[in-house]
Design a protein around this motif. Structure first.
Motif, PDB file in Angstrom:
ATOM      1  N   LYS A   1       0.819  -1.216   0.000  1.00  0.00           N
ATOM      2  CA  LYS A   1       0.000   0.000   0.000  1.00  0.00           C
ATOM      3  C   LYS A   1       0.852   1.264   0.000  1.00  0.00           C
ATOM      4  CE  LYS A   1      -4.071  -2.107   0.507  1.00  0.00           C
ATOM      5  NZ  LYS A   1      -5.166  -2.029  -0.498  1.00  0.00           N
ATOM      6  N   PHE A   2       1.988   1.217   0.700  1.00  0.00           N
ATOM      7  CA  PHE A   2       2.817   2.413   0.841  1.00  0.00           C
ATOM      8  C   PHE A   2       4.106   2.330   0.028  1.00  0.00           C
ATOM      9  CE2 PHE A   2       0.092   2.374   4.599  1.00  0.00           C
ATOM     10  CZ  PHE A   2      -0.401   3.672   4.584  1.00  0.00           C
TER      11      PHE A   2
ATOM     12  N   GLN B   1       8.873   8.409   5.548  1.00  0.00           N
ATOM     13  CA  GLN B   1       8.071   7.846   4.464  1.00  0.00           C
ATOM     14  C   GLN B   1       6.758   7.279   5.001  1.00  0.00           C
ATOM     15  OE1 GLN B   1      10.101   4.814   2.255  1.00  0.00           O
ATOM     16  NE2 GLN B   1       8.369   4.365   0.923  1.00  0.00           N
ATOM     17  N   LEU B   2       6.817   6.748   6.220  1.00  0.00           N
ATOM     18  CA  LEU B   2       5.622   6.156   6.832  1.00  0.00           C
ATOM     19  C   LEU B   2       5.636   6.394   8.332  1.00  0.00           C
ATOM     20  CD1 LEU B   2       3.070   4.316   6.505  1.00  0.00           C
ATOM     21  CD2 LEU B   2       4.564   2.368   6.982  1.00  0.00           C
TER      22      LEU B   2
ATOM     23  N   HIS C   1       5.329  12.116  -0.573  1.00  0.00           N
ATOM     24  CA  HIS C   1       4.588  10.905  -0.946  1.00  0.00           C
ATOM     25  C   HIS C   1       4.433   9.950   0.244  1.00  0.00           C
ATOM     26  CE1 HIS C   1       4.737  12.154  -5.123  1.00  0.00           C
ATOM     27  NE2 HIS C   1       6.052  12.329  -5.013  1.00  0.00           N
TER      28      HIS C   1
ATOM     29  N   GLY D   1       3.015   8.437   4.047  1.00  0.00           N
ATOM     30  CA  GLY D   1       1.688   8.047   4.501  1.00  0.00           C
ATOM     31  C   GLY D   1       1.639   7.685   5.974  1.00  0.00           C
TER      32      GLY D   1
ATOM     33  N   ARG E   1      -6.046  11.851   0.791  1.00  0.00           N
ATOM     34  CA  ARG E   1      -6.406  10.519   0.314  1.00  0.00           C
ATOM     35  C   ARG E   1      -6.388   9.545   1.481  1.00  0.00           C
ATOM     36  NH1 ARG E   1      -3.503   6.317  -2.809  1.00  0.00           N
ATOM     37  NH2 ARG E   1      -1.597   7.590  -2.710  1.00  0.00           N
ATOM     38  N   GLN E   2      -7.496   8.847   1.668  1.00  0.00           N
ATOM     39  CA  GLN E   2      -7.641   7.956   2.809  1.00  0.00           C
ATOM     40  C   GLN E   2      -8.334   6.677   2.377  1.00  0.00           C
ATOM     41  OE1 GLN E   2      -9.740  10.252   5.809  1.00  0.00           O
ATOM     42  NE2 GLN E   2      -8.601  12.096   5.266  1.00  0.00           N
TER      43      GLN E   2
ATOM     44  N   TRP F   1      -2.609   9.079   2.864  1.00  0.00           N
ATOM     45  CA  TRP F   1      -1.439   9.485   2.091  1.00  0.00           C
ATOM     46  C   TRP F   1      -1.407  10.996   1.964  1.00  0.00           C
ATOM     47  CZ3 TRP F   1      -4.509   5.339   1.320  1.00  0.00           C
ATOM     48  CH2 TRP F   1      -3.899   4.083   1.198  1.00  0.00           C
ATOM     49  N   LYS F   2      -0.208  11.542   1.973  1.00  0.00           N
ATOM     50  CA  LYS F   2      -0.072  12.995   1.890  1.00  0.00           C
ATOM     51  C   LYS F   2      -0.359  13.516   0.482  1.00  0.00           C
ATOM     52  CE  LYS F   2       2.819  16.706   3.720  1.00  0.00           C
ATOM     53  NZ  LYS F   2       4.046  17.021   4.494  1.00  0.00           N
TER      54      LYS F   2
END
Length: 270
Positions: free
Chosen positions: A37-38, A110-111, A137, A139, A200-201, A268-269
């Motif tokens: 997903k990420f 990043q996460l 990018h 999340g 975005r979710q 997500w950003k």
């Protein structure tokens, strides 16, 4: 200015040893799903907030160049550090602090992950600060597990809670040296995130099978804020005997198996 309350050190006092050994481990399917997903590729940085004994940070370490696990409980971090050393995990740093205190000084990630901890946080504030810590990018993954026996219709779990109530009272304890009372969340995690800056979710679920013995389930209970070993005190032997006898009446084999879902609330950003 938002006031951040002082962390209550009694919240998980005496639980860390049990938490590291008896809380259900997150299954590999969850980490594979997060990687997909990420788009995790072994680069970048992970921030695991409310990391506890490292049950997310340690298994995810190979997906990143650097990992930071942050938790306000010193005993939890000690367990996490010991587990990491045993596994030869050298790219994890452990930080004792509250999630509410994170600042841009820690750099970009990043996460960001939050496991069984988001409900203890000032969620709106933490979400805002996470957003500002992510790469363009990057999340966020809020991971909800569903093993809580207070919200279960499994006969053996309702039996376990009836034993807890018999020895500790009807109200679910939490913090304040055992004098605090659990308060359900008035607003869901999903609603909090929906009002945030994340454009975005998504929510998705993975499932896995978990088996318990009486001893491992006792260890699980001692890892929780509602049944700390100190709560039963000098009655510990009697409590454990009562729990064992009560559970064996429900399941004489002493083996308890369930399918547990894990819900991932992702954002997500960009």
């Amino acid at each position: 200015m938002t006031t951040i309350p002082t962390y209550d050190p009694t919240l998980f006092e005496g639980a860390a040893w049990y938490y590291a050994r008896y809380r259900p481990q997150y299954p590999p399917v969850l980490f594979d799903s997060l990687a997909e997903k990420f788009q995790l590729d072994g680069k970048g940085r992970l921030l695991d907030l409310g990391c506890g004994a490292g049950l997310i940070a340690i298994p995810l370490r190979d997906r990143f160049q650097e990992v930071i696990g942050l938790d306000p409980d010193a005993d939890m971090l000690l367990e996490a550090q010991q587990q990491a050393v045993e596994l030869g995990a050298t790219n994890i740093s452990w930080v004792q602090d509250r999630a509410e205190n994170i600042s841009p000084a820690v750099g970009k990630f990043q996460l960001v992950t939050i496991g069984r901890a988001f409900h203890w946080m000032q969620r709106e504030l933490v979400i805002e600060r996470i957003y500002n810590l992510l790469t363009d990018h990057g999340g966020l993954a809020i991971i909800k597990t569903h093993e809580d026996p207070w919200n279960s219709d499994h006969p053996w779990k309702t039996t376990a809670i009836s034993v807890v109530k018999r020895w500790l009272g009807e109200q679910r304890r939490t913090g304040q040296g055992g004098k605090g009372v659990w308060q359900p969340l008035a607003v869901s995690h999903e609603e909090i995130l929906a009002k945030s800056s994340f454009p975005r979710q998504a929510t998705y679920e993975v499932k896995y099978e978990k088996s318990w013995t009486i001893d491992t389930y006792l260890g699980y209970l001692y890892s929780t804020a509602f049944c700390l070993p100190s709560f039963v005190g000098e009655n510990r032997h009697k409590f454990e005997k009562d729990l064992k006898e009560s559970l064996l009446k429900v399941e004489p084999s002493g083996i308890f198996t369930e399918e547990l879902p894990i819900t991932v609330i992702a954002a997500w950003k960009s």
